[in-house]
Design an enzyme around this catalytic site. Structure first.
Site, PDB file in Angstrom:
ATOM      1  N   LYS A   3       1.116  -0.851  -0.096  1.00  0.00           N
ATOM      2  CA  LYS A   3      -0.256  -0.349   0.170  1.00  0.00           C
ATOM      3  C   LYS A   3       1.079   1.135  -0.231  1.00  0.00           C
ATOM      4  CE  LYS A   3      -3.836  -1.517   2.337  1.00  0.00           C
ATOM      5  NZ  LYS A   3      -4.783  -1.628   1.054  1.00  0.00           N
ATOM      6  N   ARG A  59     -10.398 -11.355   1.800  1.00  0.00           N
ATOM      7  CA  ARG A  59     -11.498 -12.702   1.256  1.00  0.00           C
ATOM      8  C   ARG A  59     -10.724 -14.295   0.999  1.00  0.00           C
ATOM      9  NH1 ARG A  59     -11.778  -9.045  -4.298  1.00  0.00           N
ATOM     10  NH2 ARG A  59     -11.259  -7.606  -2.664  1.00  0.00           N
TER      11      ARG A  59
HETATM   12  N1  BES Z   1      -8.204  -3.830   4.249  1.00  0.00           N
HETATM   13  C1  BES Z   1      -8.171  -3.235   2.748  1.00  0.00           C
HETATM   14  C2  BES Z   1      -9.707  -3.237   2.308  1.00  0.00           C
HETATM   15  C3  BES Z   1      -9.701  -0.791   2.877  1.00  0.00           C
HETATM   16  C4  BES Z   1      -9.259  -0.120   2.931  1.00  0.00           C
HETATM   17  C5  BES Z   1     -10.143  -1.320   4.663  1.00  0.00           C
HETATM   18  C6  BES Z   1      -9.454   1.003   3.364  1.00  0.00           C
HETATM   19  C7  BES Z   1     -10.277  -0.218   5.523  1.00  0.00           C
HETATM   20  C8  BES Z   1     -10.640   1.099   4.591  1.00  0.00           C
HETATM   21  C9  BES Z   1      -8.263  -4.726   1.600  1.00  0.00           C
HETATM   22  O1  BES Z   1      -7.588  -5.478   2.464  1.00  0.00           O
HETATM   23  C10 BES Z   1      -7.611  -4.034   0.283  1.00  0.00           C
HETATM   24  O2  BES Z   1      -6.664  -3.248   0.801  1.00  0.00           O
HETATM   25  N2  BES Z   1      -8.848  -4.276  -0.803  1.00  0.00           N
HETATM   26  C11 BES Z   1      -8.001  -4.166  -1.803  1.00  0.00           C
HETATM   27  C12 BES Z   1      -9.039  -4.467  -2.434  1.00  0.00           C
HETATM   28  C13 BES Z   1      -8.383  -4.848  -4.540  1.00  0.00           C
HETATM   29  C14 BES Z   1      -6.798  -4.854  -3.606  1.00  0.00           C
HETATM   30  C15 BES Z   1      -9.062  -5.222  -4.298  1.00  0.00           C
HETATM   31  C16 BES Z   1      -8.851  -2.495  -2.060  1.00  0.00           C
HETATM   32  O3  BES Z   1      -9.896  -1.934  -1.283  1.00  0.00           O
HETATM   33  O4  BES Z   1      -7.287  -1.611  -1.812  1.00  0.00           O
HETATM   34 ZN    ZN Z   2      -5.362  -5.406   1.708  1.00  0.00          ZN
END
Ligand code: BES
Ligand code: ZN
Ligand code: ZN
Length: 503
Positions: free
Chosen positions: A282, A356
């Site tokens: 990230k 997931r």
């Molecule tokens: N934990 C994150 C989602 C999230 C984002 C929670 C912001 C709280 C605040 C999750 O694991 C994630 O990173 N999801 C990705 C999925 C994508 C790579 C398909 C996302 O939402 O960007």
């Molecule tokens: Zn994630």
């Protein structure tokens, strides 16, 4: 905060502050407010006449009593228009009042049950909402505030007494206030867990906190280690854990209030104690929020604390797959293919779509243990806050009846969920060239394709998926919601679980 319900007259009750209320448009106060007004020689009516008290929602007026009644202060809380006033307004008002009483000079508070008089609401429901709201609203995460930097902020109420005139109502109201306490304490536990920084809450720590909850005599705990996950074929969960030096833990808490076969309901919560994104790392900006990527797990563990205390005749299971998502030398690479407990192969194209992956095995395990209904809770996608903001959380389902049951449970908790469609065509976005399914479906409908991925692991069982990523953290206090971990979904889950006792 010590909470009790007593029979008495609020105008003669000893406390640092006495709370009464007023609906908008009322010119001569009745009931408890009227009694206090008379004891103060008409001070409240006079302030109404002057236009200083109007009973508007959110209005709060402090009157100093200078010895006319035992309490040195009276707080008159505006209730707004009687037509707009409901039990959710009671909960929110009680929370706001609890914060307003956060002063060194105020430790003991006596209050009437808002809404139960001319408001015409059920006195038990109001007593629950007053207790629940006070405990939820007063919540603060102060663990690391070692200096006495702001005393006012820390001076929470020590004792809240709900004063009821009618003796015949006290017993029912006391039981209801106790339910409110149970609900709020569970919510505050989930908040504590989610607010805890990841250096002090790794998967082992989280399992330890679950063990504390499961020390209740009617709960049973299992903490599954990586070796057994391996033996069970949980390659999806393990693929996330590989990049961290911290071992993954799969927490199970069981409650058997009916003592039947299997479980009426399984609550499955995402327990990523920190989400760096893994190799698909990230951006640095805002990454600290990912300490709360275990709010799903915290919510299901905390819900079990309330289930145990309320002891419904139902069999309830909580499953929390817990791991960090780190980019260590042994981490999963984009393009890797793994296999979940049900044998389905998954091509991992983005290691940041890890929630997931851990839920896939969590859901399979819940089914193996005989769960008849599945509800998963997860901070799953950033896309859900693009779609819904923080006004509600996303609900996706394969079963209308279970979704309706959940919606009713959430409504009773004063929460809002919103359904997103699950058309089968969305599933096409997850087709992989090399495996049964891939773990990302592209930008369009990101929250729905995440749910479509999970659906591969529920195998036709009635299932509700809750994506709470838009609501799990709040930037400011508002009603029963407090800054930081919001505590949303916990009471909704408890309401749903308790509802299975009626079957
Ligand atoms: N934990 C994150 C989602 C999230 C984002 C929670 C912001 C709280 C605040 C999750 O694991 C994630 O990173 N999801 C990705 C999925 C994508 C790579 C398909 C996302 O939402 O960007
Ligand atoms: Zn994630
Ligand atoms: Zn995540």
């Amino acid at each position: 905060m010590d909470i009790s319900v007593v029979q008495g007259d609020i105008s003669t009750t000893e406390a640092d502050v006495v709370i009464v209320n007023l609906f908008e448009g009322v010119t001569s106060p009745g009931g408890a407010t009227g009694a206090v007004d008379r004891a103060l020689d008409g001070a409240i009516s006079k302030l109404i006449e002057l236009g200083d008290i109007r009973g508007k929602a959110g209005e709060r007026t402090t009157i100093h009593t200078f010895g006319k009644i035992p309490a040195p202060r009276v707080l008159v809380a505006g209730l707004g228009k009687a037509d707009d006033f409901d039990v959710h307004a009671v909960r929110n008002l009680s929370a706001e009042v609890a914060r307003a009483c956060r002063k060194p000079a105020v430790n003991t508070v006596a209050t009437v049950v808002h809404g139960a008089g001319i408001g015409g609401l059920d006195p038990d429901a109001c007593a629950q909402a007053v207790a629940e709201g006070a405990l939820l609203g007063a919540y603060q995460f102060l663990r690391y505030k070692t200096e006495a930097d702001d005393d006012d902020d820390k001076a929470a109420i020590g004792k809240l007494t709900i004063v009821e005139h009618d003796a015949s109502k006290v017993e029912g109201m006391a039981a209801a206030a106790n339910r409110g306490r149970v609900m709020a304490e569970a919510t505050n536990l989930a908040r504590d867990l989610a607010n805890e920084p990841a250096n002090n809450l790794n998967p082992t720590d989280l399992a330890g906190r679950a063990a504390e909850v499961a020390s209740a005599p009617n709960l049973e705990l299992e903490v599954m280690e990586e070796e057994e996950m391996e033996a069970k074929g949980m390659g999806s969960l393990l693929s996330v854990a590989r990049g961290s030096v911290q071992p993954a833990k799969l927490v199970r808490i069981s409650y058997k209030g009916r003592g039947g076969e299997g479980y009426d309901l399984a609550l499955v919560g995402k327990g990523i104690t920190f989400d760096t994104g893994g190799i698909s790392i990230k951006p640095a900006q805002g990454m600290e929020a990912m300490k709360a990527d275990m709010t799903g797990a915290a919510s299901v563990i905390a819900a079990m604390q309330a289930v145990a205390a309320l002891a419904p005749k139902a069999d309830i299971l909580a499953i929390a797959p817990c791991t960090e998502n780190m980019p260590g030398g042994n981490a999963t690479r984009p393009g890797d293919v793994v296999s979940a407990m049900n044998g389905k192969t998954i091509e991992i194209l983005n290691t940041d779509a890890e929630g997931r992956l851990v839920l896939a095995d969590g859901l399979c395990y819940a089914r193996e243990l005989g769960a008849r209904h599945l509800v998963d809770v997860a901070t799953l996608t950033g896309a859900i806050s693009v779609a819904l903001g923080d006004q509600c959380y996303g609900l996706m389902t394969n079963n209308d009846a279970l979704a309706k049951r959940f919606e009713t449970a959430a409504e009773a908790a004063g929460e809002r969920s919103w359904r997103l469609p699950m058309f089968k065509e969305y599933g096409d976005q997850l087709k992989s060239n090399v495996s049964v399914v891939k773990n990302i479906g592209g930008r369009p409908a990101g929250s729905i394709t995440a749910a479509k991925f999970l659906e591969h692991f529920v195998d036709e069982k009635p299932w509700v998926h809750l994506d709470i990523a838009g609501v799990d953290m709040a930037s400011k206090d508002k009603g029963w919601i407090t800054k930081g971990a919001s505590g949303q979904v916990v009471r909704a889950l408890v309401n749903l679980a308790v509802g299975f006792a009626d079957e």
